[in-house]
Design a protein around this motif. Structure first.
Motif, PDB file in Angstrom:
ATOM      1  N   MET A   1      -3.038   4.827  -7.997  1.00 36.93           N
ATOM      2  CA  MET A   1      -2.881   4.772  -6.878  1.00 36.93           C
ATOM      3  C   MET A   1      -3.972   3.603  -6.338  1.00 36.93           C
ATOM      4  SD  MET A   1      -1.127   6.025  -4.562  1.00 36.93           S
ATOM      5  CE  MET A   1      -1.067   6.831  -2.982  1.00 36.93           C
ATOM      6  N   LYS A   2      -5.169   3.746  -6.726  1.00 38.22           N
ATOM      7  CA  LYS A   2      -6.012   2.736  -6.286  1.00 38.22           C
ATOM      8  C   LYS A   2      -5.658   1.324  -6.307  1.00 38.22           C
ATOM      9  CE  LYS A   2     -10.346   5.879  -6.648  1.00 38.22           C
ATOM     10  NZ  LYS A   2     -11.413   5.719  -7.244  1.00 38.22           N
ATOM     11  N   ILE A   3      -5.038   1.306  -7.633  1.00 34.35           N
ATOM     12  CA  ILE A   3      -4.332  -0.126  -8.032  1.00 34.35           C
ATOM     13  C   ILE A   3      -3.251  -0.411  -7.109  1.00 34.35           C
ATOM     14  CG2 ILE A   3      -3.378  -1.333  -9.568  1.00 34.35           C
ATOM     15  CD1 ILE A   3      -4.992   0.228 -11.689  1.00 34.35           C
ATOM     16  N   ALA A   4      -2.555   0.407  -6.652  1.00 36.38           N
ATOM     17  CA  ALA A   4      -1.314   0.061  -5.864  1.00 36.38           C
ATOM     18  C   ALA A   4      -1.716  -0.237  -4.434  1.00 36.38           C
ATOM     19  CB  ALA A   4      -0.498   1.358  -5.610  1.00 36.38           C
ATOM     20  N   ILE A   5      -3.079   0.270  -4.006  1.00 33.40           N
ATOM     21  CA  ILE A   5      -3.704   0.178  -2.628  1.00 33.40           C
ATOM     22  C   ILE A   5      -4.274  -1.350  -2.754  1.00 33.40           C
ATOM     23  CG2 ILE A   5      -5.264   0.600  -1.087  1.00 33.40           C
ATOM     24  CD1 ILE A   5      -4.760   3.762  -1.776  1.00 33.40           C
ATOM     25  N   ALA A   6      -4.688  -1.658  -3.929  1.00 34.09           N
ATOM     26  CA  ALA A   6      -5.437  -3.091  -4.110  1.00 34.09           C
ATOM     27  C   ALA A   6      -4.205  -3.955  -4.061  1.00 34.09           C
ATOM     28  CB  ALA A   6      -6.197  -3.097  -5.535  1.00 34.09           C
ATOM     29  N   LEU A   7      -3.216  -3.772  -4.805  1.00 34.48           N
ATOM     30  CA  LEU A   7      -2.117  -4.657  -4.878  1.00 34.48           C
ATOM     31  C   LEU A   7      -1.364  -4.803  -3.612  1.00 34.48           C
ATOM     32  CD1 LEU A   7       0.141  -6.372  -6.356  1.00 34.48           C
ATOM     33  CD2 LEU A   7       1.471  -4.160  -6.862  1.00 34.48           C
ATOM     34  N   LYS A  50       0.512   1.924 -16.129  1.00 34.10           N
ATOM     35  CA  LYS A  50       0.628   3.497 -16.219  1.00 34.10           C
ATOM     36  C   LYS A  50       1.079   4.364 -15.152  1.00 34.10           C
ATOM     37  CE  LYS A  50      -1.653   3.807 -20.759  1.00 34.10           C
ATOM     38  NZ  LYS A  50      -2.784   4.149 -21.519  1.00 34.10           N
ATOM     39  N   ASP A  51      -0.018   3.807 -14.175  1.00 37.44           N
ATOM     40  CA  ASP A  51       0.284   4.466 -12.533  1.00 37.44           C
ATOM     41  C   ASP A  51       1.595   4.155 -12.273  1.00 37.44           C
ATOM     42  OD1 ASP A  51      -1.140   6.084 -10.401  1.00 37.44           O
ATOM     43  OD2 ASP A  51      -0.219   4.384  -9.116  1.00 37.44           O
ATOM     44  N   ALA A  52       2.342   5.415 -11.926  1.00 34.95           N
ATOM     45  CA  ALA A  52       3.905   5.285 -11.478  1.00 34.95           C
ATOM     46  C   ALA A  52       3.956   4.475  -9.957  1.00 34.95           C
ATOM     47  CB  ALA A  52       4.592   6.548 -11.272  1.00 34.95           C
ATOM     48  N   ASP A  53       2.958   4.890  -9.121  1.00 40.55           N
ATOM     49  CA  ASP A  53       3.220   4.152  -7.507  1.00 40.55           C
ATOM     50  C   ASP A  53       2.849   2.640  -7.904  1.00 40.55           C
ATOM     51  OD1 ASP A  53       3.876   6.509  -6.501  1.00 40.55           O
ATOM     52  OD2 ASP A  53       1.899   6.701  -5.284  1.00 40.55           O
ATOM     53  N   THR A  54       1.795   2.505  -8.545  1.00 42.93           N
ATOM     54  CA  THR A  54       1.330   1.220  -8.812  1.00 42.93           C
ATOM     55  C   THR A  54       2.354   0.294  -9.546  1.00 42.93           C
ATOM     56  OG1 THR A  54      -0.967   1.655  -8.889  1.00 42.93           O
ATOM     57  CG2 THR A  54      -0.341  -0.288  -9.782  1.00 42.93           C
ATOM     58  N   LYS A  55       3.206   0.849 -10.468  1.00 47.30           N
ATOM     59  CA  LYS A  55       4.129   0.230 -11.220  1.00 47.30           C
ATOM     60  C   LYS A  55       5.469  -0.256 -10.228  1.00 47.30           C
ATOM     61  CE  LYS A  55       5.468   1.881 -15.059  1.00 47.30           C
ATOM     62  NZ  LYS A  55       5.785   2.535 -16.204  1.00 47.30           N
ATOM     63  N   ASN A  56       5.718   0.909  -9.296  1.00 47.60           N
ATOM     64  CA  ASN A  56       6.580   0.478  -8.414  1.00 47.60           C
ATOM     65  C   ASN A  56       6.396  -0.358  -7.217  1.00 47.60           C
ATOM     66  OD1 ASN A  56       8.996   2.164  -9.367  1.00 47.60           O
ATOM     67  ND2 ASN A  56       7.581   4.066  -8.980  1.00 47.60           N
ATOM     68  N   MET A  57       5.134  -0.379  -6.886  1.00 46.85           N
ATOM     69  CA  MET A  57       4.722  -1.451  -5.955  1.00 46.85           C
ATOM     70  C   MET A  57       4.813  -2.787  -6.626  1.00 46.85           C
ATOM     71  SD  MET A  57       3.496  -2.301  -2.960  1.00 46.85           S
ATOM     72  CE  MET A  57       2.614  -1.042  -2.125  1.00 46.85           C
ATOM     73  N   TYR A  68      12.390  -0.235  -5.038  1.00 49.48           N
ATOM     74  CA  TYR A  68      11.423   0.215  -5.904  1.00 49.48           C
ATOM     75  C   TYR A  68      10.372   1.202  -4.748  1.00 49.48           C
ATOM     76  CZ  TYR A  68      13.066  -2.485  -9.812  1.00 49.48           C
ATOM     77  OH  TYR A  68      13.603  -2.963 -10.915  1.00 49.48           O
ATOM     78  N   CYS A  69      10.353   0.686  -3.695  1.00 50.35           N
ATOM     79  CA  CYS A  69       9.380   1.214  -2.750  1.00 50.35           C
ATOM     80  C   CYS A  69       9.774   2.780  -2.599  1.00 50.35           C
ATOM     81  CB  CYS A  69       9.369   0.452  -1.414  1.00 50.35           C
ATOM     82  SG  CYS A  69       8.986  -1.183  -1.258  1.00 50.35           S
ATOM     83  N   TYR A  70      11.004   2.884  -2.497  1.00 48.03           N
ATOM     84  CA  TYR A  70      11.555   4.524  -2.329  1.00 48.03           C
ATOM     85  C   TYR A  70      11.092   5.472  -3.482  1.00 48.03           C
ATOM     86  CZ  TYR A  70      14.187   2.567   1.436  1.00 48.03           C
ATOM     87  OH  TYR A  70      14.761   1.958   2.398  1.00 48.03           O
TER      88      TYR A  70
END
Length: 86
Positions: A1-7, A50-57, A68-70
């Protein structure tokens, strides 16, 4: 999740990775793969995250597809993804 926020913050700020070679200096595998995906615009790197939210982002940004956002579970990250990927 932290990576998604960084992305997300990198995408919003308009940051573009200088070059693909710089990504290989990143030790965290998820961050490295996001970097490689963004710098090369190749979604195959996103599938290694590996992190699903990060992958989708990552996929949403690289492919420029809101669908993918959904799949993102974090409400704030999902909303920001939808706002930035059009």
């Amino acid at each position: 999740m932290k990576i998604a926020i960084a992305l997300l913050s990198l995408s919003i700020s308009g940051f573009v990775w200088a070059n693909k070679a710089a990504c290989y200096t990143i030790h965290d595998p998820d961050r490295k793969n996001v970097c490689l995906a963004m710098s090369s615009r190749q979604n195959s790197y996103c599938y290694s995250v590996k992190d699903a939210d990060t992958k989708n982002m990552c996929l949403a940004n690289v492919m420029q597809q809101q669908s993918y956002c959904y799949s993102i579970k974090g409400h704030d990250v999902k909303q920001q993804c939808l706002a930035q990927v059009k």
